[in-house]
Structures are given as structure tokens and as C-alpha cells.
Scaffold this motif. Structure first.
Motif, short mmCIF file in Angstrom:
data_model
loop_
_atom_site.label_atom_id
_atom_site.label_comp_id
_atom_site.label_asym_id
_atom_site.label_seq_id
_atom_site.Cartn_x
_atom_site.Cartn_y
_atom_site.Cartn_z
N PHE A 157 4.35 1.21 1.84
CA PHE A 157 4.21 0.20 3.03
C PHE A 157 4.06 -1.19 2.44
CE2 PHE A 157 1.56 -2.24 5.84
CZ PHE A 157 2.48 -2.29 6.98
N PRO A 196 -0.98 -12.19 14.77
CA PRO A 196 -1.58 -11.22 15.60
C PRO A 196 -2.12 -10.18 14.66
CG PRO A 196 0.89 -11.30 15.36
CD PRO A 196 0.48 -12.41 14.99
N SER A 197 -2.66 -9.31 15.33
CA SER A 197 -3.37 -8.24 14.45
C SER A 197 -2.38 -7.34 13.65
CB SER A 197 -4.03 -7.21 15.49
OG SER A 197 -4.78 -6.24 15.04
N GLY A 198 -2.72 -7.05 12.39
CA GLY A 198 -1.88 -6.23 11.61
C GLY A 198 -1.02 -7.07 10.95
N CYS A 199 -0.74 -8.48 11.05
CA CYS A 199 0.15 -9.24 10.34
C CYS A 199 -0.15 -9.42 8.81
CB CYS A 199 0.28 -10.47 11.03
SG CYS A 199 -0.74 -11.62 10.80
N GLY A 200 -1.22 -9.03 8.28
CA GLY A 200 -1.50 -9.20 6.95
C GLY A 200 -2.67 -10.47 6.70
N LYS A 201 -3.21 -10.93 7.53
CA LYS A 201 -4.34 -11.89 7.27
C LYS A 201 -5.51 -11.47 6.20
CE LYS A 201 -5.40 -12.30 11.70
NZ LYS A 201 -4.74 -11.36 12.19
N THR A 202 -5.96 -10.47 6.84
CA THR A 202 -7.25 -9.90 5.98
C THR A 202 -6.99 -9.47 4.83
OG1 THR A 202 -8.20 -8.96 8.21
CG2 THR A 202 -9.01 -7.96 6.14
N THR A 203 -5.45 -8.77 4.54
CA THR A 203 -4.97 -8.37 3.32
C THR A 203 -5.06 -9.57 2.38
OG1 THR A 203 -3.82 -6.74 4.43
CG2 THR A 203 -3.23 -7.24 1.99
N ALA A 229 2.49 -4.70 2.89
CA ALA A 229 1.88 -5.63 3.90
C ALA A 229 2.23 -6.96 3.66
CB ALA A 229 0.35 -5.22 3.76
N PHE A 233 0.79 -1.11 -0.10
CA PHE A 233 -0.13 -0.12 -0.14
C PHE A 233 0.97 1.23 0.14
CE2 PHE A 233 -2.48 -3.33 2.28
CZ PHE A 233 -3.72 -3.40 1.39
N1 LIG Z 1 -5.97 -0.22 2.40
C1 LIG Z 1 -4.73 -0.24 3.08
N2 LIG Z 1 -3.99 0.94 2.86
C2 LIG Z 1 -3.03 0.91 3.72
N3 LIG Z 1 -2.46 0.16 4.60
C3 LIG Z 1 -3.10 -0.93 4.74
C4 LIG Z 1 -4.56 -1.02 4.13
N4 LIG Z 1 -5.00 -2.40 4.26
C5 LIG Z 1 -4.25 -2.69 5.42
N5 LIG Z 1 -3.13 -2.04 5.43
C6 LIG Z 1 -1.96 -2.39 6.44
O1 LIG Z 1 -1.79 -3.58 6.03
C7 LIG Z 1 -1.23 -4.45 7.42
C8 LIG Z 1 -1.91 -5.77 7.37
O2 LIG Z 1 -3.37 -5.67 7.49
P1 LIG Z 1 -4.45 -6.65 7.67
O3 LIG Z 1 -4.28 -7.38 6.51
O4 LIG Z 1 -5.94 -5.80 7.89
O5 LIG Z 1 -4.05 -7.27 9.17
P2 LIG Z 1 -4.75 -8.33 10.02
O6 LIG Z 1 -3.61 -9.30 9.89
O7 LIG Z 1 -5.02 -7.73 11.36
O8 LIG Z 1 -6.01 -8.73 9.29
C9 LIG Z 1 -1.60 -3.71 8.47
O9 LIG Z 1 -0.22 -2.94 9.09
C10 LIG Z 1 -2.41 -2.50 7.95
O10 LIG Z 1 -2.15 -1.33 8.54
#
Ligand SMILES: Nc1ncnc2c1ncn2[C@@H]1O[C@H](COP(=O)(O)OP(=O)(O)O)[C@@H](O)[C@H]1O
Ligand SMILES: [Mg+2]
Lengths: 743, 352
Positions: B20, B41-48, B22, B17
């Protein structure tokens, strides 16, 4: 792939139709008269694009054919990246070429000397663009979007790319092109040749810039007078607005509901009506003037006609707006701040002066700037009250329609006016970006606002109550004035004015609309009804791409749109006639130009409402819809639009009402065939037919109240119980409307 | 409902992104018909990662395959996956039946058929007869089931679930996760399940992929991860562990003899070689005996009584140890000197 081919096929078919099936150039009698059908396709005036190239010597249009050819080649290409590139190039080149050739080749040949030098003189020019050319341009924009989408732009979503491209294209044509034309118009002669005389003569004109009044002369230049008036109006309406807001929120005033009702008045009041009512009160033949002269023997004079009168009218008109802004500001000061101040041994005075008021400062500045911009843009009141020595907006008008007929002067004045309002707009932006101490935290602030210091409270009531009564009297005059025979001379009651304006008779068994107002009334209704849904559509689509899509230049796009708020209607009007009076786009005298003007003038309101509503909708709703196989078009139609219904209705009602009440841009654009109610009323005022004018105005107000109430009842509330994700959306229309007015 | 299970493959996927990054360089495979959890852990990129699989984000580079087909550039609505959102994202203006039928209608199914299938879907999640209710008229658990039904009726090759239980209360969470797992085993669909809760991951998964800072830290069955953590991070993240330095003295066959602060112990070898190493010691694998002197001495610094067990912290020469002791009848006061012993299970050499 199949899907992609299908939509490309549609665009290509449209392109083919644009080249073959419809006249390329503008039809004098109007496209929708369809009188061209009889001569089609043989005659040069009505021939389609491809015949223009090969039979009628418009050889340069072959480039358009080339662009379509490239797109057709892309259709046969398999590799998506290459195909996307070809489409994007074809579309981008096509639309750019169309624009350039339209600007470069006028009625009689090249309009630019540089192109004449490059290509040699042309034997024949070309008329304005018609159905074929316009359709081609749209096709090219679509091709460009499809090309980008196939290359993966916006996650490959063709609907989104096309929406963005179309919006940018439309805003460019209907906002930036006219403003640009106006700037160029300042440097042109009547016949279009470049001439700096008009500009240099006007920009130093003492009647605009003189400081005579300061050094004891007669009067200052119109620019300074306008500026002075705007500052006075802003100061007056902000002070009164603050007084109203404090009374409404910090006292036990008994008529708070009534106060809030005041806020919808400016929306439904045509802008010159206040001025008109003031004439009936304080004009030479006004009630108060007559009364004073008969009782005290005070000689009637013309004090009302000038800056003083305009100032009173504007303060009356804009105080409700300022009230609306400041009520939010006053309520936004967290009660806990005030309570903290009190526990720190500050009394009510000290708390008010040292805590509450400073916290409201940004809001006050905002209200001041809104009042400033509104006053600058106001056209109706100065027209009615200003007499011959008006302000910038009326001077612009008289520079074009009057005996002067000096478009360069109009353009220069418009530039000055635009300079003032845009500076104010920018100042507002900069000021607000730095100092946002909004203290509404969402943390559930408990506690109540402290009461005002007693003397202050009494003082405020002494301002607010008389002003409220004054407003009521003014509006009473508007309703009552239509029933009085001749103001000042014969105050007996009559229905004659209404009869003259709105009479209907039966003749030979059929209904005849004999009243003088019907013609403009129905035109107004028709145009407002066409413009309203278009405004809402364009506004909401824009809000959708701004909130939901990330694309390069999005912030710039949003900023430019919001800036168009600060463009006074008079400037829009003058720029529209300068842009759309000559090829390549000719629309003056048609209903189209009025509709376009309303759509792009009122669109920012729809955008704001849409942005506010859409940011409350969880984005995962769109995403869920997308993962459930829905296209983004289906998502917009089935999910977003239904959830945005209140915002949609508000945009519809607002644009409808604005199309009826606005005057500043409209006076430039009306024609004998398409006359609007407001400009007709202004004509009545100029002829001294006050009775009919007032009758017509009150009729409009009644119609608008009916429409707004009707909509309110029709929409009602949606059935979304306990759903906090969208809660707060189902607000009634009126607050939404009035909030938008302030934006 | 028929099944249509497909595999999932990520090949060197990277997602940035702006500046950054991810996801750094992700490669993984999910076998058809299995439930794989992305844990971290939260923010590790699972949702992405999940959103890239759904088509809601496009990778910066790399390829994604579903059922063997390259879908990297395909938009979300053209992919054969469906997703259960963390917030459920039920459409608030449609009743549950319309919500469930929405995807079917989007796919071009005639309205009647779509509704029939939707009824069936609601039945499957135990909500027969609730079709007429708006989302706002359902409880949290019921909303969650509507969201699952809505995704399942499309018979996707892969079902994606992003922290599907995080909006439920603790009691309900346990029940719903069992239901989801049962449904998955019954219908044999492929599922990718995102969670940050290791209990949940251990309970439902065939395979767990543990992520850290946008990279895979370890992948394996729940048992493998618990018993053979590949790093101190995994050891601590999956089921908590004390990571203590040790010396592998001798390896013979499957067993290794290790020495921790002078205390000798036998653990599964897992390919360890003699030398300095690290040991993951589960809190429940440590025994405490009051003693003034011992081979591995410690001193209780903190004790907390939790009903069926007591949690201790003990200072030792190898650092602070966290201990869970089930013998609540014999509490040890802070300050007590103890001899630290190790049980046979719950101790593993961390693979290097
Ligand atoms: N649309 C976006 N723009 C910028 N940074 C993002 C975006 N989506 C996620 N991130 C960053 O990518 C990293 C992984 O996010 P995410 O996949 O949501 O984590 P999680 O593992 O908690 O689901 C986080 O640091 C988040 O801030
Ligand atoms: Mg997440």
C-alpha cells in the motif's frame, strides 16, 4: 557519525581484549578462580586467541582474526552503506565460523568425517570455548547488528538491532542448540560416534509402546500410560476447575476469597510436595491407612504408588490452574446473552446447556490442554509416587542416572514426550485461533449473570466443598508433617527434623550452619537471586522487541518462544546435559548451567507478562521520547521500564519462585558443589527421611510466601492518578503471577 | 528562548507500507519562520508525512531536508525537530517539569540547567508554578500546553504538531489555536501543523497544503485557496461550495462573463478561457426570491432553521444547490418555487 564511531570503537576494543587479554579456551578450575593468571599468557591451556594461532597450532582460528580485521577496515571506511556491509559480513562470518569450528573440531581433532576428508586429519583438537571465544562471539553479534543498523535496518537504531540479534543468538544457543543436540544424541553412542542401534532399539521397545493392558496383559507401555494419565488428569482438573469457577462466580458461596487464594498455591508449592503429603495420608504408614486398618482391619496396601496416586496428586496440583483459566472464561460469557436467552422463554437449565456452556467450550478446551501439558511435564509427583514404574518424565531420568545409563534411550523417550506436548500445544493454538467467541466486548455490558439451576448448584457445592477440605488437609499435612517423629510408628511431636535441617550453632565465637539443609538452601537462594533479574531482563527485552518492533521473522520468533513453554522440564534437563557436557560449550557441574536453564525456561513467562503490559502502553510515548532526542536505550530505561514496573516485579518474583520450586530440569543439572533445595529434598525422600523432607518443603513455602508478600508491599502502587492510558497496569502482583502460570 | 527556524524540503518522497502506497510523490518546501498546515481528509497521509519529517518513519524513496541538510536516513533522536503528539504523549510517571526537561536532559544539558530552561518553557505557555503536577492532575488544555512547552524548549528548527487540538472541546480549541499562532509569530519558529479541520487551517496558517490520497491537491495562502480553488475537491473542502457547470462566454481583462443555466454573471477571470467550465459558488453567495418563473428557476426541497441563518437545499436544472440565507424573517417552505440569483462575492471559476 561520531556516535557510530564511538560504539564501534567499544566493540573493536572488546574484540581485541577477547583475542589478547583472556584465555581463549575453557579453564578447568573455573575462570573466576583466576588461578590462570599466574600461567597467562605463556601456557597453551590459558593462552589467549592470537597466541593459540601462532604458537599452539590452532591455525584455523586465523579466520577469526580475519573477521576482526575486516571490521577494523570498516572502521576506516567513510561511506556508510559500504561500511555497514563490511561490518555485517565480518560479524556474520565471525559468529558462524566460531560456531562451526567449535562443533567440527573436538578434543581430539575433527568430529565430523566430512571435514576430516576435506581438510585432512588434525594433529591436535581443542578444548571447550572459554572467555576469549565467548567474548569474540558476542563481539561478532554486536558487529553484525551495528552493520545492519548503519545500513538503515530498524530505522538505523543500533540498540534495537543489537537487542534483537542478541536475543536470537541467546535463544539459539540455549534453547534450540540443546534440543537439537538431544535429537542428535538419540543417534549417538556414548563416545559420540553415529549409531542408529540405540534409536531403533528404543523406538520399537515394547516397554514404551506395548498394548498389553488392553489385551489383558500386565501393563501397557510407558508412552500409553503417560498419555492415559495426562488425559485423566486434564479431565479431572478441568471438571473440578469448572466446578470451582462456577461456584466462585455464579453462586452465593461464602468463602469466595478463600477460593481465590487457592490459585496461588501451585506457584509456591514445589511440585512433589503434594505427592509427599499424600504418602503421609494414604501411604503404607499413612494416617488414614493406619486408621482404616486399626478400625476396620483393612490390610494396608500400596494402591497409592502407581498411576492412581499420581493422578490424585496431579489433580490436586493442577485444579487451581484450571480454576484460574476457567474463572476468566465463566466471567467472559456476556450476561446479555443469558438474559436474551431467558427472554426467549428458555429456563435456567436450557440457558445453561444451550448458551452458557457452549460459549465456554473454547475455554474448556484450553484448560484441558493446559492440564494435559502440565501432567505430561510433571516430574515431582511421579518420582515420589510412581515407584519403579513411572511415566515418561521419570523414565527419562532413570535412563540417565540409573544403572541403565543409556543416553540414547533418554533422548528417544524425551522425543516422544516432546512429541506429545508439542502436539497438544499446536492443537491448542489451532483450536483457539478458529473459535474465539470471547463475548467480553468492552461495550460496558450491563446485566448480571443468571443463577445456576438449583440442582446443578447443589451438585457443584457437593464437589467443591469436600475437595476444598481435602486440599486444606493436604496442605495442613505439609505444615504439620515436619513436627511428627516417625510417621505411623511414633506420632509424637518433635522439632528434631527442623533441627536437623536448619540448626545453627556458635562455635569459637562464630556462627556455624550445622543443619544439613543450609548448603542447598543457600545455593538455591543464590542461584535464584542471580537468575531472577536475568530472566526478567531477557523476558522484558523480548517483549519489547516483539511488541514495539517490526522485523522479519518476528512472528516466528514469538511462536518459537511460546512453544518453548510446552517443552517439559525433563526434556530441557536431558537436552542441557547432552549439549553442554562436551565441547564446544561445557557447563555441566557449574552454577552457570543452572542459571541458564532457569533463565530460558522461565523467560516465556516474563515475555507474556511484558507483552500484556506493554501493549497497554501507548506507542506515542516511545515516539515522543525519540523526538525529544532520547536514544532508544534511554527511552527503554526512562520511559518504558518505569511504566512497566508491575510487570517487571511480577517477572522477578515469578522467576525467583520458580527457580526455587522447580525440580524436573534441575535434577539433571545439579552437582555436588551446586545442589538445589528441591533435588536435595527428593534425595531425602528416596532415603525415606520424610520428616526432614517435609520440614524443608514447608520452610521453602514459608520463605516464598514471605518473599512474595515482601515484594507486594515494597512495590505498592504507582502514582499515576486518572491516567487511563496506563490504567490496569497497576494490578497487584499475585493475579499477574497466577495468570502467567496458566499461560 | 531563541529561535532557530529552519526550512523543510521534501523531494519526490514516496512511502509505502507493504504493497500500500500512502504517499505517492511528494515534493514541498516550507519557508523558515512560517506556519504551514497539512490539511486533508482522514487517511490522506498527513500524519505519515509528519512522521517522516520527525524521523519516526523512513521514506521508501526520495529525500528530506531540514535547514538545508539531508536528514533522510537520520533517526528521530538525531533530528533537530520536535513534535506535539495528538495524544500529547506526556510521560505519565513524570511531573510536568520533568516532562519538559526530559528532552533537554536527553540532549546532554546538565540537570540544573535543564530544569531552569524547563521552568522558563512552562512560563512561556502560561503554566508557571505547575511544574510539580503529574499529567493526570492537569486539565486537557493544560496537558496540551505542557506538550507544546516540552517540544518548544528544545528550540528545534521545526516544530511539528499533529492535530494538536483534537482532544480539546470546541470552545477551548478556538482559544488554544490562537495561542499557538501567537506563540509562533512571537518566537518566529517554523511549524508544520496537521489538521483535518479547514477552519483551524484557515485561522492559523501562513500556507496551507491540501492533501488528497497521498498527493498534494493544492498549496497556497488561505485566501488563495478560498478564492481560487484549483479543483472541485478544494472548492468543496475549503469552506464548502456548490460546484456548478457553466459556460465562459467572454473574457475581458480581469473579468469573465459566465452563463449558468442561462443566468449571466461577471466573475474574476483568473486566466479562464471561453468554453465549458466549472464554477465554485459559496452557499452564502446565492440569493432566493419566491417566483413562479425566473431565468434560473429552482424549487426548495429542504429547509433547516439554525438561529442566525436558514439552510436550504434547492433543486435546479444544474443539480442540487446548498444555500445559506441570513434573512431568517422570511422563511421559505419546502416546495416553494424560487428564482435563484448570485451575489458579487463568493463565486470563482475553478482553475483547470
Ligand atoms: N504503519 C502503517 N502500516 C500500514 N498502513 C499505514 C501505516 N500508517 C499509515 N498507514 C496508512 O496510510 C494512510 C495514511 O495514513 P495517515 O498518514 O495516518 O493519514 P492521516 O492523513 O489521517 O493522518 C492510511 O490509509 C493508513 O491506513
Ligand atoms: Mg492523522
Amino acid at each position: 557519525m561520531n556516535n557510530r564511531n564511538r560504539r564501534l570503537d567499544v566493540v573493536l576494543a572488546l574484540g581485541l581484549a577477547a583475542m589478547v587479554l583472556v584465555p581463549w579456551y575453557r579453564i578447568e578450575k573455573g575462570f573466576y578462580a583466576f588461578s590462570w593468571l599466574s600461567d597467562f599468557p605463556g601456557e597453551p591451556e590459558v593462552a589467549p586467541g592470537f597466541l593459540q594461532i601462532f604458537l599452539h597450532g590452532r591455525i584455523w582460528l586465523i579466520a577469526v582474526l580475519f573477521a576482526f580485521g575486516l571490521a577494523f577496515a570498516a572502521r576506516l571506511t567513510v561511506d556508510p552503506m559500504l561500511r555497514g556491509k563490511m561490518l555485517a559480513i565480518a560479524g556474520g562470518f565471525g559468529v558462524t565460523f566460531l560456531a562451526l569450528q567449535g562443533l567440527a573440531i573436538g578434543m581430539t581433532g575433527f568430529t565430523w568425517t566430512i571435514s576430516e576428508k576435506m581438510f585432512g586429519p588434525l594433529a591436535d583438537g581443542q578444548p571447550s570455548m572459554g572467555a576469549g571465544a565467548v567474548l569474540s562471539a558476542i563481539c561478532f553479534v554486536l558487529m553484525f547488528s551495528l552493520g545492519l543498523a548503519e545500513r538503515g535496518v530498524m530505522r538505523g537504531d543500533a540498540f534495537v538491532v543489537a537487542t534483537i540479534s542478541m536475543l536470537v543468538f541467546l535463544v539459539a544457543v540455549f534453547v534450540f542448540y540443546p534440543i537439537g543436540s538431544m535429537f542428535i544424541g538419540a543417534f549417538q553412542d556414548f563416545n559420540g560416534s553415529v549409531n542408529f542401534d540405540g534409536f531403533s532399539r528404543n523406538i520399537v521397545d515394547p516397554s514404551i509402546w506395548s498394548f498389553d493392558c488392553v489385551i489383558g496383559g500386565a501393563r501397557c507401555g510407558v508412552a500409553w500410560r503417560t498419555l492415559f494419565l495426562a488425559i485423566m488428569t486434564a479431565a479431572g482438573s478441568t471438571t473440578l476447575g469448572l466446578a470451582f469457577a462456577l461456584v466462585a462466580t455464579r453462586t452465593r458461596f461464602p468463602f469466595k476469597k478463600g477460593l481465590r487464594l487457592l490459585t496461588i498455591l501451585p506457584i509456591i508449592t514445589p511440585p512433589f510436595v503434594i505427592g509427599l503429603a499424600l504418602t503421609l495420608l494414604f501411604g503404607r504408614a499413612g494416617i488414614v491407612t493406619e486408621g482404616l486398618s486399626s478400625v476396620f482391619g483393612i490390610e494396608p496396601n500400596r494402591w497409592l504408588y502407581g498411576l492412581t496416586g499420581i493422578w490424585i496428586a496431579q489433580v490436586l496440583s493442577f485444579t487451581p490452574i484450571s480454576f484460574l483459566v476457567l474463572i476468566g472464561v465463566v466471567e467472559g460469557v456476556s450476561p446479555s446473552m443469558e438474559e436474551a436467552s431467558q427472554t426467549l422463554r428458555a429456563d435456567r437449565w436450557r440457558t445453561f446447556w444451550r448458551i452458557s456452556l457452549p460459549l465456554m467450550k473454547p475455554g474448556l478446551a484450553n484448560a484441558f490442554l493446559i492440564g494435559f501439558i502440565e501432567s505430561m511435564a510433571d516430574f515431582g509427583n511421579p518420582l515420589v509416587l510412581g515407584g519403579s514404574h513411572g511415566v515418561l518424565s521419570t523414565e527419562i531420568f532413570f535412563a540417565v542416572v540409573g544403572s541403565q545409563n543409556d543416553p540414547a534411550r533418554a533422548a528417544v523417550l524425551a522425543m516422544i514426550l516432546l512429541g506429545f506436548t508439542l502436539s497438544a500445544f499446536l492443537a491448542q493454538r489451532i483450536w483457539l485461533s478458529g473459535k474465539n467467541f470471547a463475548t467480553v466486548t468492552g461495550k460496558g455490558d450491563s446485566g448480571a449473570h443468571i443463577a445456576l439451576p438449583r440442582p446443578l448448584s447443589i451438585g457443584l457445592h457437593m464437589i467443591v466443598i469436600p475437595w476444598m477440605i481435602f486440599t486444606l488437609v493436604v496442605y495442613g499435612m505439609i505444615l504439620f508433617g515436619g513436627f511428627v517423629k516417625t510417621w505411623g510408628l511414633d506420632n509424637s511431636l518433635t522439632l528434631a527434623h527442623y533441627a536437623k535441617a536448619f540448626s545453627i550453632t556458635f562455635r569459637d565465637g562464630s556462627l556455624v550452619w550445622t543443619g544439613v539443609a543450609w548448603n542447598s538452601f543457600w545455593t538455591t537462594m543464590e542461584i535464584a537471586l542471580i537468575a531472577a533479574p536475568l530472566t526478567a531482563a531477557v523476558g522484558l527485552a523480548t517483549a519489547y522487541v516483539i511488541v514495539r518492533q517490526k522485523f522479519a521473522g518476528r512472528e516466528l520468533f514469538e511462536f518459537a518462544l511460546m512453544m518453548s513453554f510446552a517443552i517439559p522440564g525433563t526434556v530441557i534437563g536431558i537436552s542441557y546435559i547432552m549439549a553442554f557436557n562436551l565441547p564446544p560449550l561445557e557447563m555441566t557441574g557449574t552454577a552457570l548451567i543452572l542459571i541458564a536453564c532457569f533463565v530460558f525456561r522461565n523467560m516465556p513467562v516474563g515475555v507474556r507478562g511484558g507483552i500484556a503490559a506493554m501493549s497497554q502502553l501507548d506507542k506515542s510515548l516511545d515516539e515522543a521520547s525519540m523526538t525529544l532526542r532520547a536514544t532508544s536505550f534511554r527511552t527503554a530505561r526512562k520511559i518504558i521500564l518505569p511504566l512497566l514496573r508491575p510487570a517487571t516485579t511480577a517477572a522477578l518474583v515469578y522467576s525467583f519462585v520458580r527457580a526455587i520450586t522447580s525440580i524436573s530440569a534441575v535434577v539433571f543439572l545439579v552437582s555436588a558443589q551446586y545442589n538445589m533445595a528441591t533435588s536435595y529434598i527428593v534425595g531425602l525422600v528416596e532415603n525415606g527421611e520424610y520428616g526432614v523432607a517435609i520440614a524443608y518443603s514447608s520452610m521453602l513455602i514459608v520463605v516464598m510466601i514471605t518473599v512474595i508478600t515482601g515484594f507486594q508491599l515494597l512495590v505498592g502502587e504507582r502514582r499515576l492518578r486518572r491516567e487511563n492510558r496506563v490504567s490496569g497496569l497497576a494490578k497487584p502482583i499475585l493475579p499477574v503471577l497466577s495468570e502467567e502460570k496458566t499461560a | 528562548m531563541t529561535t532557530n527556524a529552519g526550512s523543510v524540503t521534501f523531494q519526490n518522497v514516496r512511502k509505502s507500507f507493504g504493497s500500500f502506497t500512502a504517499i505517492h510523490d511528494l515534493s514541498l518546501t516550507v519557508e523558515p519562520g512560517t506556519l504551514v498546515t497539512l490539511l486533508g481528509p482522514s487517511g490522506c497521509g498527513k500524519t505519515t508525512t509528519l512522521r517522516m519529517l520527525a524521523g519516526l518513519e523512513h521514506p521508501t524513496s526520495g529525500r528530506i531536508l531540514i535547514g538545508g541538510k539531508d536528514v533522510t536516513m537520520l533517526p528521530a533522536n538525531e533530528r533537530d525537530v520536535s513534535m506535539v503528539f495528538q495524544s500529547y504523549a506526556l510521560f505519565p510517571h513524570m511531573n510536568s517539569l520533568d516532562n519538559v526537561a526530559y528532552g533537554l536532559e536527553s540532549s546532554g544539558l546538565p540537570r540544573r540547567q535543564a530544569r531552569q530552561k524547563a521552568e522558563h518553557g512552562l512560563e512561556l505557555v502560561g503554566l508557571a508554578g505547575m511544574g510539580g503536577r503529574l499529567p493526570a492532575e492537569l486539565s486537557g488544555g493544560q496537558q496540551q500546553r505542557v506538550a507544546v512547552a516540552r517540544a518548544l524548549v528544545l528550540e528545534p528548527q521545526v516544530l511539528l504538531l499533529d492535530e494538536p487540538l483534537s482532544n480539546l472541546d470546541a470552545r477551548l480549541r478556538r482559544r488554544v489555536r490562537t495561542e499557538i499562532r501567537e506563540l509562533q509569530q512571537r518566537l518566529q519558529f517554523t511549524a508544520v501543523y496537521v489538521t483535518h479541520d479547514q477552519d483551524e487551517a484557515l485561522a492559523v496558517s501562513d500556507q496551507i497544503i491540501v492533501m488528497k490520497d497521498g498527493e498534494i491537491a493544492q498549496q497556497g495562502s488561505p485566501r488563495e485557496l478560498y478564492e481560487a480553488p484549483a479543483s472541485p475537491f478544494i472548492a468543496d473542502f475549503i469552506g464548502e461550495a456548490n460546484v456548478v457547470p457553466c459556460e465562459v462566454i467572454d473574457v475581458s481583462g480581469n473579468e469573465a462573463t459566465v452563463s449558468i443555466e442561462g443566468l449571466q454573471h461577471i466573475v474574476p477571470a483568473r486566466g479562464a478561457r471561453p468554453g465549458r467550465n466549472q464554477l465554485a459558488v459559496r452557499p452564502s453567495a446565492i440569493t432566493l426570491e419566491p417566483a413562479e418563473t425566473a431565468a434560473f428557476p429552482g424549487r426548495i426541497s429542504h429547509a433547516a432553521y439554525l438561529g442566525d441563518h436558514i439552510e436550504y437545499e434547492a433543486e435546479t436544472s444544474g443539480g442540487t444547490l446548498f444555500i445559506v440565507d441570513p434573512s431568517v424573517d422570511r422563511p421559505l417552505a419546502p416546495g416553494t418555487r424560487v428564482a435563484i440569483g448570485l451575489k458579487n462575492r463568493g463565486i470563482a471559476i475553478i482553475a483547470q
